[in-house]
Structures are given as structure tokens and as C-alpha cells.
Design a protein around this motif. Structure first.
Motif, PDB file in Angstrom:
ATOM      1  N   PHE A  19       0.821  -1.210   0.000  1.00  0.00           N
ATOM      2  CA  PHE A  19       0.000   0.000   0.000  1.00  0.00           C
ATOM      3  C   PHE A  19       0.860   1.268   0.000  1.00  0.00           C
ATOM      4  O   PHE A  19       0.491   2.280   0.578  1.00  0.00           O
ATOM      5  N   LYS A  20       2.009   1.197  -0.647  1.00  0.00           N
ATOM      6  CA  LYS A  20       2.911   2.338  -0.711  1.00  0.00           C
ATOM      7  C   LYS A  20       2.551   3.212  -1.909  1.00  0.00           C
ATOM      8  O   LYS A  20       2.851   2.867  -3.057  1.00  0.00           O
ATOM      9  N   LEU A  21       1.916   4.327  -1.637  1.00  0.00           N
ATOM     10  CA  LEU A  21       1.548   5.283  -2.683  1.00  0.00           C
ATOM     11  C   LEU A  21       2.670   6.303  -2.814  1.00  0.00           C
ATOM     12  O   LEU A  21       3.002   7.006  -1.860  1.00  0.00           O
ATOM     13  N   ASP A  22       3.261   6.369  -3.979  1.00  0.00           N
ATOM     14  CA  ASP A  22       4.429   7.216  -4.218  1.00  0.00           C
ATOM     15  C   ASP A  22       4.185   8.648  -3.753  1.00  0.00           C
ATOM     16  O   ASP A  22       3.180   9.273  -4.103  1.00  0.00           O
ATOM     17  N   LEU A  23       5.104   9.174  -2.958  1.00  0.00           N
ATOM     18  CA  LEU A  23       4.966  10.536  -2.422  1.00  0.00           C
ATOM     19  C   LEU A  23       4.994  11.582  -3.531  1.00  0.00           C
ATOM     20  O   LEU A  23       4.508  12.704  -3.338  1.00  0.00           O
ATOM     21  N   ARG A  24       5.523  11.217  -4.688  1.00  0.00           N
ATOM     22  CA  ARG A  24       5.587  12.176  -5.795  1.00  0.00           C
ATOM     23  C   ARG A  24       4.209  12.659  -6.223  1.00  0.00           C
ATOM     24  O   ARG A  24       4.071  13.732  -6.814  1.00  0.00           O
ATOM     25  N   TYR A  25       3.166  11.886  -5.937  1.00  0.00           N
ATOM     26  CA  TYR A  25       1.820  12.346  -6.241  1.00  0.00           C
ATOM     27  C   TYR A  25       1.493  13.648  -5.508  1.00  0.00           C
ATOM     28  O   TYR A  25       0.671  14.438  -5.960  1.00  0.00           O
ATOM     29  N   PHE A  26       2.141  13.869  -4.359  1.00  0.00           N
ATOM     30  CA  PHE A  26       1.854  15.049  -3.538  1.00  0.00           C
ATOM     31  C   PHE A  26       2.964  16.105  -3.582  1.00  0.00           C
ATOM     32  O   PHE A  26       2.729  17.250  -3.220  1.00  0.00           O
ATOM     33  N   THR A  27       4.159  15.722  -4.007  1.00  0.00           N
ATOM     34  CA  THR A  27       5.266  16.679  -4.029  1.00  0.00           C
ATOM     35  C   THR A  27       5.570  17.200  -5.430  1.00  0.00           C
ATOM     36  O   THR A  27       6.366  18.128  -5.578  1.00  0.00           O
ATOM     37  N   ASP A  28       4.984  16.622  -6.439  1.00  0.00           N
ATOM     38  CA  ASP A  28       5.123  17.121  -7.808  1.00  0.00           C
ATOM     39  C   ASP A  28       3.925  18.014  -8.099  1.00  0.00           C
ATOM     40  O   ASP A  28       2.778  17.573  -8.045  1.00  0.00           O
ATOM     41  N   GLY A  29       4.196  19.252  -8.433  1.00  0.00           N
ATOM     42  CA  GLY A  29       3.142  20.246  -8.564  1.00  0.00           C
ATOM     43  C   GLY A  29       2.088  19.949  -9.611  1.00  0.00           C
ATOM     44  O   GLY A  29       0.974  20.480  -9.536  1.00  0.00           O
ATOM     45  N   LYS A  30       2.385  19.078 -10.582  1.00  0.00           N
ATOM     46  CA  LYS A  30       1.409  18.844 -11.661  1.00  0.00           C
ATOM     47  C   LYS A  30       0.435  17.725 -11.337  1.00  0.00           C
ATOM     48  O   LYS A  30      -0.514  17.493 -12.092  1.00  0.00           O
ATOM     49  N   PHE A  31       0.617  17.035 -10.222  1.00  0.00           N
ATOM     50  CA  PHE A  31      -0.279  15.929  -9.883  1.00  0.00           C
ATOM     51  C   PHE A  31      -1.327  16.392  -8.857  1.00  0.00           C
ATOM     52  O   PHE A  31      -2.127  17.263  -9.147  1.00  0.00           O
ATOM     53  N   CYS A  32      -1.332  15.831  -7.665  1.00  0.00           N
ATOM     54  CA  CYS A  32      -2.356  16.190  -6.679  1.00  0.00           C
ATOM     55  C   CYS A  32      -2.342  17.668  -6.297  1.00  0.00           C
ATOM     56  O   CYS A  32      -3.417  18.243  -6.078  1.00  0.00           O
ATOM     57  N   SER A 153      -9.791  20.694   1.970  1.00  0.00           N
ATOM     58  CA  SER A 153      -8.455  20.929   2.518  1.00  0.00           C
ATOM     59  C   SER A 153      -8.144  19.939   3.630  1.00  0.00           C
ATOM     60  O   SER A 153      -6.996  19.502   3.786  1.00  0.00           O
ATOM     61  N   ALA A 154      -9.164  19.537   4.406  1.00  0.00           N
ATOM     62  CA  ALA A 154      -8.955  18.545   5.464  1.00  0.00           C
ATOM     63  C   ALA A 154      -8.638  17.180   4.865  1.00  0.00           C
ATOM     64  O   ALA A 154      -7.732  16.472   5.343  1.00  0.00           O
ATOM     65  N   GLU A 155      -9.370  16.770   3.820  1.00  0.00           N
ATOM     66  CA  GLU A 155      -9.101  15.494   3.156  1.00  0.00           C
ATOM     67  C   GLU A 155      -7.684  15.463   2.595  1.00  0.00           C
ATOM     68  O   GLU A 155      -6.968  14.466   2.722  1.00  0.00           O
ATOM     69  N   TYR A 156      -7.295  16.566   1.983  1.00  0.00           N
ATOM     70  CA  TYR A 156      -5.977  16.631   1.353  1.00  0.00           C
ATOM     71  C   TYR A 156      -4.862  16.601   2.401  1.00  0.00           C
ATOM     72  O   TYR A 156      -3.917  15.816   2.299  1.00  0.00           O
ATOM     73  N   MET A 157      -5.001  17.428   3.435  1.00  0.00           N
ATOM     74  CA  MET A 157      -3.953  17.508   4.457  1.00  0.00           C
ATOM     75  C   MET A 157      -3.922  16.254   5.326  1.00  0.00           C
ATOM     76  O   MET A 157      -2.917  15.982   5.986  1.00  0.00           O
ATOM     77  N   TYR A 158      -5.000  15.480   5.320  1.00  0.00           N
ATOM     78  CA  TYR A 158      -5.001  14.204   6.047  1.00  0.00           C
ATOM     79  C   TYR A 158      -3.899  13.294   5.508  1.00  0.00           C
ATOM     80  O   TYR A 158      -3.166  12.658   6.280  1.00  0.00           O
ATOM     81  N   MET A 159      -3.766  13.216   4.187  1.00  0.00           N
ATOM     82  CA  MET A 159      -2.748  12.358   3.588  1.00  0.00           C
ATOM     83  C   MET A 159      -1.341  12.852   3.914  1.00  0.00           C
ATOM     84  O   MET A 159      -0.444  12.060   4.195  1.00  0.00           O
ATOM     85  N   ILE A 160      -1.156  14.164   3.903  1.00  0.00           N
ATOM     86  CA  ILE A 160       0.165  14.722   4.200  1.00  0.00           C
ATOM     87  C   ILE A 160       0.510  14.555   5.670  1.00  0.00           C
ATOM     88  O   ILE A 160       1.639  14.204   6.031  1.00  0.00           O
TER      89      ILE A 160
END
Length: 318
Positions: A19-32, A153-160
Motif C-alpha cells: 500500500f505504498k503510494l508514491d509521495l511524488r503524487y503530492f510533491t510534484d506540482g502537476k499531480f495532486c 483541505s482537510a481530506e488533502y492535508m489528512y494524507m500529508i
């Protein structure tokens, strides 16, 4: 035939999904982060649902039903526009945000796969990742919906927050993490306002708690200077809190509603400890005295450590 000297037959254990979701989904500006900037709440929720099913299937393409896709992003499945709405969201995830790819299937929902992990389905080693082992469902949406405009914003920051808490525990062996909003904004490509709203909303839900400021306290290795300490408790904390608040309602039927109105004044808001303490104060000292003290706390800065229950108790009893 097995002899006494032969080794017993051992069944091969089934592989465990990663269940390892690549962190790049959240640190690359063009994705999430692009979804966050455009306030694409439904697209983000649908992505989380697809990501979970994909990881649960060892990175292989998945085929979710119409009902599953609708449930993931809060679209009523029985409406006449549901299918076109889901199709539009899937195209956005593929063409605008670039996080998935899919192959059409006649008269069925398409075969969907996560795009940036490569075409070999998991062959690329993920170095930094969010452990995404929770199915995104309508139940979670109902909990976040209580926040109104801050739900996304709560849903998004939950993952971070989940990632940062796990990293702090693994890297430094501590149950809290430091992170100034400016650094969150820079590293995750979201605005400080978006991050702040999401983190405060998580505190309101009981998913997280915070110690503000830490002035006079230097973090280990002075990694971020003066910053808030965030404690991540997980989504299960909301369920536990609701059950405990129901018990308090039975114990303090005349005070609980007023206590819930006053609790947001305190640091960490309507925690069970805060609500229980306020109920005690209301029962002992009456509504007028308690209300006056909490009105005086409202004028203090949000980060003021005086906005805590012991200080309120001292003012009332002193």
C-alpha cells in the motif's frame, strides 16, 4: 508418500499487497497539488479510491463498478447525470492531472491503472511513500462534510499529515512532527491558507492535535526552529470521540450542548477532555460565569497557550 525423514509439505503463503503510494503524487506540482489549486475535490477523492484498489491489486489495472466510483466521490449513482459525471472525472484524472490511465471496455467501466509508477506495474522501487491502506468511502465523506467549505483541505492535508507523522516516528522515534506552514506550502505546492485550514479542520475532527508555538523549546537538531507540534491520531479517533461524547451526553444532558459551543475556544477544540472539563465547570459554576471566562479567552491569540482548559479552570475557581 511422505517418510519420517522428509520435510512436511508447506503451502506457499499468498503475497501481501503493498500500500505504498508514491509521495511524488503530492510533491510534484502537476499531480495532486494541481487538484488542490483547482479545488477539484471529487477528482481527488476518486483518485484516492482508485489508488487504494490499484495498490490492493499489486499495481495491476482495476475495474471498479459504477456504484463504487460514485460512492468514492459522493456522486448519487442513480441520477441521470452520474455516468457522464464519472466519465468526465476519469478524463480529468488522465488528461489534466496525469495520475491514471485507462482502457475502455465495452458497456463496462474502463480498466484503470496508476500512471506514473511505470508500465511494469510496481517494478519501479518507491523510496518515499504515503502508506495508503484505507479505502475511501462515503462514510469518510460524511465525516469531512461536517467541515463545510474546509472539507477538501482537510481530506488533502489528512494524507500529508499521515505521511509526516509516520516519517517522524520512523526517522526520529517521536510521536509528533514539526512543520511550519511556509515549509508545507513550499514542499507540497499548496498555499499556506489551504494547509492551515486543513490542519485546523483535522484538529477539529479529533484526527490530529497540536501544541502551538513551542516558544522557548528548541526541536531536536533545530530542524525547523520554532514551530507547532502536530500529533496524528488517525481517522479512527473520530469514531472513538463520537462514542465518548455520547457517554458525556448521558452524564451531562443539561450542559453538553453549551460545552460543545464553548470548546472551540480552547486549543484542540472539542476533545473529550475539553468537553468533559467544561461540563464540570458548567455544572458547578453555572453558564454565566463560564461564558464570561471563555469570552475573555476569545480575545487571546490563537497560538496562546492560555487557551487551555487548566487556565480557564483557574480563572473560574480563583
Amino acid at each position: 508418500m511422505q517418510t519420517e525423514d522428509s520435510a512436511p509439505f508447506e503451502e506457499e503463503s499468498e503475497p501481501t499487497p503493498s500500500f505504498k503510494l508514491d509521495l511524488r503524487y503530492f510533491t510534484d506540482g502537476k499531480f495532486c497539488p494541481s487538484m488542490a489549486r483547482r479545488r477539484s475535490k471529487r477528482a481527488f477523492e476518486l483518485f484516492l479510491a482508485i489508488a487504494f484498489e490499484s495498490l490492493n491489486s499489486f499495481g495491476q489495472p482495476v475495474q471498479l463498478t459504477h456504484e463504487q466510483l460514485c460512492d468514492a466521490c459522493g456522486v448519487p449513482a442513480e441520477t441521470s447525470t452520474a455516468r457522464s459525471t464519472i466519465s468526465k472525472l476519469l478524463r480529468q484524472l488522465r488528461e489534466e492531472y496525469g495520475v491514471i490511465d485507462f482502457q475502455p471496455v465495452r458497456r463496462k467501466r474502463p480498466l484503470i491503472e496508476l500512471r506514473i509508477l511505470g508500465q511494469d506495474h510496481g517494478a519501479v522501487s518507491v523510496q518515499s511513500y504515503v502508506y495508503h491502506d484505507e479505502r475511501w468511502s462515503s462514510f469518510r465523506q460524511r465525516v469531512f462534510a461536517k467541515l463545510g467549505s474546509r472539507a477538501f483541505s482537510a481530506e488533502y492535508m489528512y494524507m500529508i499529515a499521515k505521511y509526516e507523522a509516520a516519517l517522524a516516528l520512523h526517522k526520529n522515534g517521536r510521536d509528533y512532527w514539526f512543520y511550519p506552514l511556509e515549509k508545507i506550502s513550499r514542499d507540497y505546492h499548496v498555499s499556506p491558507q489551504f494547509a492551515c485550514a486543513g490542519l485546523r479542520a483535522l484538529v477539529q475532527l479529533g484526527i490530529m492535535s497540536v501544541n502551538y508555538g513551542q516558544y522557548g523549546i528548541t526541536p531536536k537538531e533545530n530542524e525547523f526552529g520554532r514551530a507547532n507540534r502536530y500529533y496524528f491520531h488517525g481517522f479512527e479517533a473520530t469514531v472513538r470521540r463520537e462514542q465518548e461524547l455520547k457517554q458525556l451526553r448521558k452524564q451531562f444532558p443539561n450542559e453538553i450542548d453549551q460545552a460543545l459551543k464553548l470548546a472551540p475556544v480552547l486549543i484542540n477544540g472539542a476533545t473529550v477532555k475539553n468537553v468533559s472539563g467544561i461540563c464540570d465547570l458548567l455544572a458547578q459554576h453555572g453558564t454565566l460565569s463560564v461564558q464570561q471566562v471563555f469570552d475573555s479567552l476569545k480575545v487571546l491569540p490563537v497560538r496562546s497557550l492560555k487557551r487551555r482548559l487548566p487556565y480557564a479552570e483557574a480563572l473560574i475557581r480563583g
